[in-house]
Design an enzyme around this catalytic site. Sequence first.
Site, PDB file in Angstrom:
ATOM      1  N   LYS A 176      18.098 -60.646  14.273  1.00 16.18           N
ATOM      2  CA  LYS A 176      18.585 -59.297  13.959  1.00 16.18           C
ATOM      3  C   LYS A 176      17.763 -58.744  12.803  1.00 16.18           C
ATOM      4  O   LYS A 176      17.787 -59.271  11.698  1.00 16.18           O
ATOM      5  CB  LYS A 176      20.053 -59.304  13.539  1.00 16.18           C
ATOM      6  N   GLU A 249      16.980 -67.891   1.981  1.00 11.69           N
ATOM      7  CA  GLU A 249      15.954 -67.407   1.052  1.00 11.69           C
ATOM      8  C   GLU A 249      16.523 -66.141   0.419  1.00 11.69           C
ATOM      9  O   GLU A 249      16.583 -65.103   1.052  1.00 11.69           O
ATOM     10  CB  GLU A 249      14.672 -67.135   1.853  1.00 11.69           C
ATOM     11  N   CYS A 283      10.546 -60.840  -2.639  1.00 12.02           N
ATOM     12  CA  CYS A 283      11.414 -61.884  -3.195  1.00 12.02           C
ATOM     13  C   CYS A 283      10.727 -62.621  -4.328  1.00 12.02           C
ATOM     14  O   CYS A 283      11.295 -62.813  -5.396  1.00 12.02           O
ATOM     15  CB  CYS A 283      11.873 -62.828  -2.093  1.00 12.02           C
TER      16      CYS A 283
HETATM   17  P1  NDP Z   1      21.425 -57.870   2.720  1.00 17.86           P
HETATM   18  O1  NDP Z   1      21.433 -59.285   2.318  1.00 17.86           O
HETATM   19  O2  NDP Z   1      22.747 -57.220   2.931  1.00 17.86           O
HETATM   20  O3  NDP Z   1      20.576 -57.680   4.059  1.00 17.86           O
HETATM   21  C1  NDP Z   1      19.768 -58.673   4.639  1.00 17.86           C
HETATM   22  C2  NDP Z   1      20.070 -58.796   6.121  1.00 17.86           C
HETATM   23  O4  NDP Z   1      21.395 -59.289   6.295  1.00 17.86           O
HETATM   24  C3  NDP Z   1      20.020 -57.468   6.873  1.00 17.86           C
HETATM   25  O5  NDP Z   1      19.463 -57.687   8.151  1.00 17.86           O
HETATM   26  C4  NDP Z   1      21.483 -57.114   6.960  1.00 17.86           C
HETATM   27  O6  NDP Z   1      21.755 -56.217   7.987  1.00 17.86           O
HETATM   28  C5  NDP Z   1      22.096 -58.461   7.225  1.00 17.86           C
HETATM   29  N1  NDP Z   1      23.526 -58.554   7.005  1.00 17.86           N
HETATM   30  C6  NDP Z   1      24.333 -57.775   6.228  1.00 17.86           C
HETATM   31  N2  NDP Z   1      25.608 -58.232   6.271  1.00 17.86           N
HETATM   32  C7  NDP Z   1      25.619 -59.318   7.079  1.00 17.86           C
HETATM   33  C8  NDP Z   1      26.616 -60.241   7.497  1.00 17.86           C
HETATM   34  N3  NDP Z   1      27.893 -60.137   7.088  1.00 17.86           N
HETATM   35  N4  NDP Z   1      26.254 -61.264   8.313  1.00 17.86           N
HETATM   36  C9  NDP Z   1      24.973 -61.404   8.719  1.00 17.86           C
HETATM   37  N5  NDP Z   1      23.996 -60.547   8.361  1.00 17.86           N
HETATM   38  C10 NDP Z   1      24.289 -59.526   7.550  1.00 17.86           C
HETATM   39  O7  NDP Z   1      20.560 -57.097   1.659  1.00 17.86           O
HETATM   40  P2  NDP Z   1      20.483 -55.558   1.295  1.00 17.86           P
HETATM   41  O8  NDP Z   1      19.618 -54.894   2.293  1.00 17.86           O
HETATM   42  O9  NDP Z   1      21.861 -54.986   1.096  1.00 17.86           O
HETATM   43  O10 NDP Z   1      19.744 -55.628  -0.118  1.00 17.86           O
HETATM   44  C11 NDP Z   1      20.501 -55.944  -1.278  1.00 17.86           C
HETATM   45  C12 NDP Z   1      19.668 -56.733  -2.253  1.00 17.86           C
HETATM   46  O11 NDP Z   1      19.217 -57.943  -1.661  1.00 17.86           O
HETATM   47  C13 NDP Z   1      18.390 -56.051  -2.701  1.00 17.86           C
HETATM   48  O12 NDP Z   1      18.666 -55.163  -3.741  1.00 17.86           O
HETATM   49  C14 NDP Z   1      17.543 -57.219  -3.131  1.00 17.86           C
HETATM   50  O13 NDP Z   1      17.860 -57.567  -4.458  1.00 17.86           O
HETATM   51  C15 NDP Z   1      17.994 -58.340  -2.211  1.00 17.86           C
HETATM   52  N6  NDP Z   1      17.036 -58.565  -1.104  1.00 17.86           N
HETATM   53  C16 NDP Z   1      16.329 -59.706  -1.111  1.00 17.86           C
HETATM   54  C17 NDP Z   1      15.388 -59.952  -0.138  1.00 17.86           C
HETATM   55  C18 NDP Z   1      14.571 -61.186  -0.149  1.00 17.86           C
HETATM   56  O14 NDP Z   1      13.422 -61.154   0.275  1.00 17.86           O
HETATM   57  N7  NDP Z   1      15.108 -62.314  -0.558  1.00 17.86           N
HETATM   58  C19 NDP Z   1      15.122 -58.979   0.921  1.00 17.86           C
HETATM   59  C20 NDP Z   1      15.979 -57.826   0.894  1.00 17.86           C
HETATM   60  C21 NDP Z   1      16.898 -57.638  -0.104  1.00 17.86           C
HETATM   61  P3  NDP Z   1      21.715 -54.646   7.744  1.00 17.86           P
HETATM   62  O15 NDP Z   1      20.647 -54.348   6.767  1.00 17.86           O
HETATM   63  O16 NDP Z   1      21.381 -54.140   9.067  1.00 17.86           O
HETATM   64  O17 NDP Z   1      23.071 -54.276   7.254  1.00 17.86           O
END
Ligand code: NDP
Length: 476
Positions: A176, A249, A283
């Site tokens: 996803k 991660e 990240c």
């Molecule tokens: P999320 O962790 O919410 O999003 C990451 C993925 O998880 C997206 O595909 C999201 O879907 C999905 N997701 C959301 N809720 C669920 C759930 N209950 N079960 C399974 N999958 C789910 O991150 P955000 O986009 O809200 O970003 C928030 C913060 O995370 C950022 O400010 C940053 O600090 C950090 N981040 C870290 C990353 C890294 O590389 N480690 C990458 C991105 C963000 P959808 O987006 O479609 O809701």
Amino acid sequence: MQTYLNTINGKAVGSDKTFQSINPATGEAIGLVPISSKEQVAEAVAAARAAQPAWAARPDGERKALMMKVAEVINKNSAYLAEWVTREQGKPLGGVGPDQVPGARFEVWGCEAWTQVPASLDLPVEVAFEDETRRDEVHRKPFGVIGAIAPWNWPLLIAIWQIIPSIRAGNTVVIKPSEYTSIGTLELVRLINEVLPAGVVNTVSGAGEVGSWLVSDPRLDKLMFTGSARTGVKVAEAAAKNVIPVTLELGGNDAAIMLPDADPKAMAMGLFWGAFINMGQTCAAAKRLYVPESLYDATVQALKELAQAMPMGDGMKDGTVMGPIQNKMQYDKVVDLVESAKTEGGTIVCGGAPAGGPGYFYPLTLVTGLKDGNRLVDEEQFGPVLPIIKYRDVEEAIASANRLNVGLGASVWSADTAKAAAVAGRIQAGTVWINQHGMIHPMVPFGGAKGSGYGVEFGVDGLKAVTRPQVISIKK
Ligand code: NDP
């Protein structure tokens, strides 16, 4: 407006409901994305389940050859995919190769490299023990079906990190993408399905709810997640309920430490890209820089000159080096943290105020005068802002680096690599770079310590992480 489709069991699949994907540089809608239903998520897992035994049973050489074909498909479509990354994620097109501006073309080039490398790696049978009475062999078996959840910062590259080792080892995948950056990933998976058997890689798109349906499906055998700690905990809970492993991660708050013998001018470019790659939305980017008093002014000046020289704008235009922040949520977070830095005594060296619309543009921002405990230092900004913190002795800097409950990466900068390595060994992080930051490589394991998650990706260790050991114990 065109609707981009999921791929389930090799077929293009739409949905009754869709949402718009937005270009963060212009605010314009660029395509429609299906919101997968619960039934479609179940269908995707069923397709992956059905395809897995035959995929795992293929001779290893055949799977390898197909993976090389996947790399060719990525190469052939690299211009198309890079344009999607720029229009949807925001990073400029940039150049190809390690010495170029790391933008969308770099991301797609990385997808190719991170496909070719696992394709060329093997997991041979290991003999754990042998004497005249017995021989114990360790074989590597695929888990089965892997559920993957990808984020929006490197939407194609991180999807490839999750997909490619998994299928190389004989697993099948349902992935996803983030709702912020779905189309590029849907298109990537559609294209690689041209050379893969149906059901080996499937997509489901939509918001977090769709992700939660996927990760709680009891027919999955392993989860891979990259994103926030908050969502990571939910994914780990889903894995625990089904007693399956998960690779998490979760980002971090990487410290970069300059030692007193470092040369600020010579190291400025490396530090700059270590912090500002992908507008800091990475990240393992440097998110707090610790500098000794003796080098402080020279370092701030060198970084300021670079920050002010980088053209920012729509990444589709030639010469753009910096793009927008990817989404409103992240933009608001950056604004909030910079405002908090101002009220907590920080001095804005450059940037520090929104650039104005359209698009989520925020200038590269350097902040001095902060200390540990201030929000911009302690919280991951995940954006184009770098706090530069003064320290008196190296012990203090090491303690600062280690005081937070995260530890993805870190870096130490010095003219003396042995001295830097001694400091590096004391830092609690999955990777500590010396005189570079965030320089991941497809052969080198990568993963976090503490709250940054667990499990590794890349290289032989990353391949092992998508397999389970099976011991064949033979009596002689
Ligand atoms: P999320 O962790 O919410 O999003 C990451 C993925 O998880 C997206 O595909 C999201 O879907 C999905 N997701 C959301 N809720 C669920 C759930 N209950 N079960 C399974 N999958 C789910 O991150 P955000 O986009 O809200 O970003 C928030 C913060 O995370 C950022 O400010 C940053 O600090 C950090 N981040 C870290 C990353 C890294 O590389 N480690 C990458 C991105 C963000 P959808 O987006 O479609 O809701």
